[in-house]
Motif scaffolding. Structure first.
Motif, PDB file in Angstrom:
ATOM      1  N   ILE A   1       0.806  -1.275  -0.036  1.00 60.21           N
ATOM      2  CA  ILE A   1      -0.036   0.013   0.026  1.00 60.21           C
ATOM      3  C   ILE A   1       0.983   1.168   0.146  1.00 60.21           C
ATOM      4  O   ILE A   1       1.495   1.639   1.016  1.00 60.21           O
ATOM      5  CB  ILE A   1      -0.892  -0.034   1.234  1.00 60.21           C
ATOM      6  N   PRO A   2       1.291   1.906  -1.154  1.00 60.72           N
ATOM      7  CA  PRO A   2       2.183   2.983  -1.283  1.00 60.72           C
ATOM      8  C   PRO A   2       1.803   4.088  -0.450  1.00 60.72           C
ATOM      9  O   PRO A   2       2.912   4.827  -0.233  1.00 60.72           O
ATOM     10  CB  PRO A   2       2.533   3.282  -2.593  1.00 60.72           C
ATOM     11  N   GLN A   3       0.607   4.122   0.021  1.00 61.65           N
ATOM     12  CA  GLN A   3       0.194   5.472   0.632  1.00 61.65           C
ATOM     13  C   GLN A   3       0.750   5.308   2.249  1.00 61.65           C
ATOM     14  O   GLN A   3       0.741   6.194   2.703  1.00 61.65           O
ATOM     15  CB  GLN A   3      -1.216   5.388   0.958  1.00 61.65           C
ATOM     16  N   PHE A   4       1.269   4.089   2.370  1.00 62.72           N
ATOM     17  CA  PHE A   4       1.447   3.790   3.968  1.00 62.72           C
ATOM     18  C   PHE A   4       3.315   3.534   4.151  1.00 62.72           C
ATOM     19  O   PHE A   4       3.593   2.596   3.417  1.00 62.72           O
ATOM     20  CB  PHE A   4       0.771   2.547   4.702  1.00 62.72           C
ATOM     21  N   ASP A   5       3.563   4.277   5.113  1.00 65.23           N
ATOM     22  CA  ASP A   5       4.944   3.673   5.798  1.00 65.23           C
ATOM     23  C   ASP A   5       4.562   3.089   6.951  1.00 65.23           C
ATOM     24  O   ASP A   5       3.905   3.591   7.818  1.00 65.23           O
ATOM     25  CB  ASP A   5       5.579   4.898   5.817  1.00 65.23           C
ATOM     26  N   ILE A   6       4.965   1.924   7.251  1.00 63.99           N
ATOM     27  CA  ILE A   6       4.530   1.048   8.366  1.00 63.99           C
ATOM     28  C   ILE A   6       5.759   1.001   9.382  1.00 63.99           C
ATOM     29  O   ILE A   6       6.639   0.789   9.135  1.00 63.99           O
ATOM     30  CB  ILE A   6       4.251  -0.167   8.016  1.00 63.99           C
ATOM     31  N   PHE A   7       5.104   1.554  10.760  1.00 67.03           N
ATOM     32  CA  PHE A   7       6.042   1.237  11.860  1.00 67.03           C
ATOM     33  C   PHE A   7       5.577  -0.008  12.514  1.00 67.03           C
ATOM     34  O   PHE A   7       4.451  -0.378  13.125  1.00 67.03           O
ATOM     35  CB  PHE A   7       5.934   2.577  12.995  1.00 67.03           C
ATOM     36  N   TYR A   8       6.365  -1.058  12.893  1.00 72.89           N
ATOM     37  CA  TYR A   8       6.070  -2.439  13.399  1.00 72.89           C
ATOM     38  C   TYR A   8       6.386  -2.210  14.991  1.00 72.89           C
ATOM     39  O   TYR A   8       7.468  -1.998  15.321  1.00 72.89           O
ATOM     40  CB  TYR A   8       6.860  -3.500  12.893  1.00 72.89           C
TER      41      TYR A   8
ATOM     42  N   VAL B   1       1.444   0.366  12.567  1.00 67.68           N
ATOM     43  CA  VAL B   1       1.066   1.521  12.900  1.00 67.68           C
ATOM     44  C   VAL B   1       1.462   2.163  11.405  1.00 67.68           C
ATOM     45  O   VAL B   1       2.703   2.421  11.085  1.00 67.68           O
ATOM     46  CB  VAL B   1       1.752   2.309  13.881  1.00 67.68           C
ATOM     47  N   PRO B   2       0.324   2.780  10.296  1.00 72.84           N
ATOM     48  CA  PRO B   2       0.727   3.070   9.262  1.00 72.84           C
ATOM     49  C   PRO B   2       0.852   4.748   9.338  1.00 72.84           C
ATOM     50  O   PRO B   2       0.080   5.363  10.373  1.00 72.84           O
ATOM     51  CB  PRO B   2      -0.800   2.790   8.650  1.00 72.84           C
ATOM     52  N   ILE B   3       1.611   5.194   8.790  1.00 77.33           N
ATOM     53  CA  ILE B   3       2.108   6.458   8.597  1.00 77.33           C
ATOM     54  C   ILE B   3       1.669   7.063   7.186  1.00 77.33           C
ATOM     55  O   ILE B   3       2.384   6.361   6.126  1.00 77.33           O
ATOM     56  CB  ILE B   3       3.572   6.778   8.947  1.00 77.33           C
ATOM     57  N   ILE B   4       1.035   8.178   7.251  1.00 76.22           N
ATOM     58  CA  ILE B   4       0.413   8.744   5.985  1.00 76.22           C
ATOM     59  C   ILE B   4       0.769  10.205   5.493  1.00 76.22           C
ATOM     60  O   ILE B   4       0.693  10.878   6.445  1.00 76.22           O
ATOM     61  CB  ILE B   4      -1.227   8.563   5.729  1.00 76.22           C
ATOM     62  N   SER B   5       1.398  10.246   4.514  1.00 78.16           N
ATOM     63  CA  SER B   5       1.621  11.561   3.988  1.00 78.16           C
ATOM     64  C   SER B   5       0.371  12.326   3.548  1.00 78.16           C
ATOM     65  O   SER B   5      -0.396  11.896   2.724  1.00 78.16           O
ATOM     66  CB  SER B   5       2.787  11.708   3.019  1.00 78.16           C
ATOM     67  N   TYR B   6      -0.047  13.660   4.483  1.00 77.66           N
ATOM     68  CA  TYR B   6      -1.519  14.216   3.950  1.00 77.66           C
ATOM     69  C   TYR B   6      -1.241  15.733   4.165  1.00 77.66           C
ATOM     70  O   TYR B   6      -0.901  16.014   5.403  1.00 77.66           O
ATOM     71  CB  TYR B   6      -2.459  13.612   4.873  1.00 77.66           C
TER      72      TYR B   6
END
Length: 280
Positions: free
Chosen positions: A176-183, A193-198
């Motif tokens: 899911i390219p919209q998400f950078d994921i912190f495990y 924990v998804p991190i989204i540029s917005y």
């Protein structure tokens, strides 16, 4: 891209369990308890509308559990998953991706329902890929005694049986390219924990790494966490990053606050301001 807060209602959990070793005299300042020592918590999901993808993060507790089970959690409020999706202009059939931070019942129960007519279990989002990761799936389907009551087979196994389940590989770029994921591994194994540029900011959907504003001080760790000392380290790492980078933190469980920012203080990382998602 457009983000929508998807409210699925409120439930109650024991205040002591939610704050671990922290005394009630401290935690009740932000989360007052009722006469049974229960505090109200939200089950707030997020819908990410971006091009041809409609991504739902978590889906609440659902309504398929029996009355005895639900009676332990005192579900209340007018909001529901279906109502909130409709208010945002969508139906379950529109969701392309069902992203699950982890598989505790209050995060994934709304993704499976009983089919009208024959009562068989079916997925609520028939056209969606359901996303988890292999390590957490193993943890959830072969649960330890401490978490067994939170991992319900009827919430989990239909995802795999449907053929719609896929695993995210932490060693590879996010599908899911919209998400950078912190495990995070303190609450449960490999929570995502998804991190989204917005809108020029970065927003993190905090799941159970940070349930509410009241959990910002490091020692405020849930009694539900399987590895509380690891949660301390993960919170310190994430909150310092959040203060340094001015991340927006979006709360799944805070009954009042949707979002906040944090800042460095002489007492450590502390709350800076709270606001709704629509104010971004």
């Amino acid at each position: 891209m457009k983000l929508h807060a998807i409210d699925t209602g409120f439930f109650k959990l024991d205040g002591g369990a939610m704050f671990g070793v922290v005394p009630k005299t401290l935690w009740q300042r932000t989360n007052p308890a009722d006469e049974n020592n229960l505090c109200t918590w939200a089950m707030r999901c997020m819908l990410v509308e971006d091009g041809d993808r409609l991504i739902l993060i978590d889906n609440g507790i659902g309504d398929k559990q029996d009355a005895k089970f639900l009676s332990h959690y005192y579900l209340h409020g007018d909001a529901s998953l279906q109502k909130s999706l409709k208010a945002a202009g969508f139906a379950p059939e529109d969701v392309t991706d069902m992203f699950l931070t982890h598989l505790h019942f209050d995060h994934c129960g709304g993704g499976v329902q009983y089919r009208k007519g024959d009562g068989a279990l079916e997925l609520v989002f028939p056209n969606a890929t359901y996303w988890s990761n292999a390590d957490h799936w193993e943890w959830a389907t072969k649960p330890n005694a401490r978490e067994k009551a939170s991992f319900l087979k009827e919430n989990i196994l239909p995802m795999q049986e449907s053929g719609q389940l896929q695993f995210i590989d932490p060693a590879k770029p996010s599908p899911i390219p919209q998400f950078d994921i912190f495990y995070a591994d303190g609450h449960t194994d490999k929570m995502m924990v998804p991190i989204i540029s917005y809108k020029g900011r970065k927003l993190a959907y905090m799941a159970d790494l940070l349930p509410s504003v009241g959990h910002i001080p490091l020692p405020y760790v849930m009694g539900y966490d399987t590895r509380p000392l690891l949660t301390l380290d993960e919170k310190a790492l994430f909150l310092n990053r959040a203060a340094d980078e001015e991340l927006v933190l979006f709360f799944e469980h805070d009954p009042v606050n949707q979002c906040c920012t944090v800042q460095h203080t002489e007492k450590g990382v502390r709350l800076k301001e709270t606001f709704s998602l629509s104010e971004l």
